[in-house]
Design a protein around this motif. Structure first.
Motif, PDB file in Angstrom:
ATOM      1  N   TYR A 101      63.679   2.005  25.610  1.00 27.96           N
ATOM      2  CA  TYR A 101      62.610   2.558  24.765  1.00 27.96           C
ATOM      3  C   TYR A 101      63.054   2.612  23.301  1.00 27.96           C
ATOM      4  CZ  TYR A 101      59.149   5.752  22.894  1.00 27.96           C
ATOM      5  OH  TYR A 101      58.164   6.314  22.125  1.00 27.96           O
ATOM      6  N   PRO A 102      62.209   2.168  22.358  1.00 26.78           N
ATOM      7  CA  PRO A 102      60.784   1.866  22.470  1.00 26.78           C
ATOM      8  C   PRO A 102      60.448   0.464  22.965  1.00 26.78           C
ATOM      9  CG  PRO A 102      61.448   1.689  20.203  1.00 26.78           C
ATOM     10  CD  PRO A 102      62.651   2.167  20.949  1.00 26.78           C
ATOM     11  N   ARG A 103      61.435  -0.350  23.270  1.00 29.02           N
ATOM     12  CA  ARG A 103      61.139  -1.667  23.804  1.00 29.02           C
ATOM     13  C   ARG A 103      60.804  -1.566  25.280  1.00 29.02           C
ATOM     14  NH1 ARG A 103      65.883  -4.172  24.205  1.00 29.02           N
ATOM     15  NH2 ARG A 103      65.793  -4.362  26.477  1.00 29.02           N
ATOM     16  N   VAL A 104      59.703  -2.193  25.685  1.00 29.52           N
ATOM     17  CA  VAL A 104      59.297  -2.232  27.083  1.00 29.52           C
ATOM     18  C   VAL A 104      59.323  -3.673  27.550  1.00 29.52           C
ATOM     19  CG1 VAL A 104      57.419  -1.842  28.732  1.00 29.52           C
ATOM     20  CG2 VAL A 104      57.857  -0.176  26.905  1.00 29.52           C
ATOM     21  N   ASP A 105      60.067  -3.942  28.615  1.00 23.95           N
ATOM     22  CA  ASP A 105      60.181  -5.301  29.134  1.00 23.95           C
ATOM     23  C   ASP A 105      59.279  -5.565  30.327  1.00 23.95           C
ATOM     24  OD1 ASP A 105      63.666  -5.036  28.394  1.00 23.95           O
ATOM     25  OD2 ASP A 105      62.153  -6.122  27.255  1.00 23.95           O
ATOM     26  N   SER A 106      59.023  -4.549  31.133  1.00 25.48           N
ATOM     27  CA  SER A 106      58.165  -4.716  32.311  1.00 25.48           C
ATOM     28  C   SER A 106      57.348  -3.450  32.528  1.00 25.48           C
ATOM     29  CB  SER A 106      59.009  -4.980  33.566  1.00 25.48           C
ATOM     30  OG  SER A 106      59.776  -6.137  33.428  1.00 25.48           O
ATOM     31  N   TRP A 107      56.143  -3.633  33.088  1.00 23.80           N
ATOM     32  CA  TRP A 107      55.255  -2.511  33.411  1.00 23.80           C
ATOM     33  C   TRP A 107      54.931  -2.514  34.898  1.00 23.80           C
ATOM     34  CZ3 TRP A 107      54.066   1.077  29.851  1.00 23.80           C
ATOM     35  CH2 TRP A 107      54.070   0.733  28.496  1.00 23.80           C
ATOM     36  N   GLY A 108      54.702  -1.323  35.433  1.00 21.13           N
ATOM     37  CA  GLY A 108      54.124  -1.205  36.754  1.00 21.13           C
ATOM     38  C   GLY A 108      52.610  -1.282  36.673  1.00 21.13           C
ATOM     39  N   GLN A 109      51.958  -1.156  37.820  1.00 19.82           N
ATOM     40  CA  GLN A 109      50.500  -1.303  37.848  1.00 19.82           C
ATOM     41  C   GLN A 109      49.783   0.007  37.555  1.00 19.82           C
ATOM     42  OE1 GLN A 109      52.269  -0.727  40.496  1.00 19.82           O
ATOM     43  NE2 GLN A 109      51.088   0.766  41.674  1.00 19.82           N
ATOM     44  N   GLY A 110      50.498   1.121  37.610  1.00 18.37           N
ATOM     45  CA  GLY A 110      49.931   2.423  37.301  1.00 18.37           C
ATOM     46  C   GLY A 110      49.516   3.207  38.525  1.00 18.37           C
ATOM     47  N   THR A 111      49.542   4.537  38.383  1.00 23.67           N
ATOM     48  CA  THR A 111      49.081   5.439  39.433  1.00 23.67           C
ATOM     49  C   THR A 111      48.275   6.562  38.779  1.00 23.67           C
ATOM     50  OG1 THR A 111      49.771   6.752  41.356  1.00 23.67           O
ATOM     51  CG2 THR A 111      51.197   6.848  39.432  1.00 23.67           C
ATOM     52  N   GLN A 112      47.145   6.905  39.379  1.00 21.49           N
ATOM     53  CA  GLN A 112      46.234   7.881  38.779  1.00 21.49           C
ATOM     54  C   GLN A 112      46.688   9.306  39.085  1.00 21.49           C
ATOM     55  OE1 GLN A 112      43.201   7.419  36.902  1.00 21.49           O
ATOM     56  NE2 GLN A 112      43.469   9.634  36.612  1.00 21.49           N
TER      57      GLN A 112
END
Length: 117
Positions: A101-112
């Motif tokens: 952080y603050p660099r983001v290399d990969s993201w997940g799909q998210g959870t509500q």
């Protein structure tokens, strides 16, 4: 490339708790930082918390400091976000990320996460 899968979201009353999990696969988990962002409806994605590869260093957004705790288990390739004293304004989709952080290399799909008043 790292694959990230979040779980643990749901509906909770204000003042309650939830624990989010993010399972990683694809390369050596213990070699990179991890963290969480969130995005509420109609708002930009905002930083929540991050943890170093060793777990010794953590950093939080002011809005969650003292209520949320980030941790990781390198043996299980998983990062966690323990959320206590939840407020309606914590309602959002929570995204796990990999990177320094603050660099983001990969993201997940998210959870509500939905917090009712």
């Amino acid at each position: 490339q790292v694959q990230l899968v979040e779980s643990g979201g749901g509906l909770v009353q204000a003042g309650g708790s939830l624990r989010l999990s993010c399972a990683a696969s694809g390369r050596t988990f213990s070699s990179y930082g991890m963290g969480w962002f969130r995005q509420a409806p109609g708002k930009e994605r905002e930083f929540v918390a991050t943890i170093s590869w060793s777990g010794r260093s953590t950093y939080y957004a002011d809005s969650v400091k003292g209520r949320f705790t980030i941790s990781r288990d390198n043996a299980k390739n998983t990062v966690y976000l323990q959320m206590n004293s939840l407020k309606p304004e914590d309602t959002a989709v929570y995204y796990c990320f990999e990177g320094s952080y603050p660099r983001v290399d990969s993201w997940g799909q998210g959870t509500q996460v939905t917090v009712s008043s």
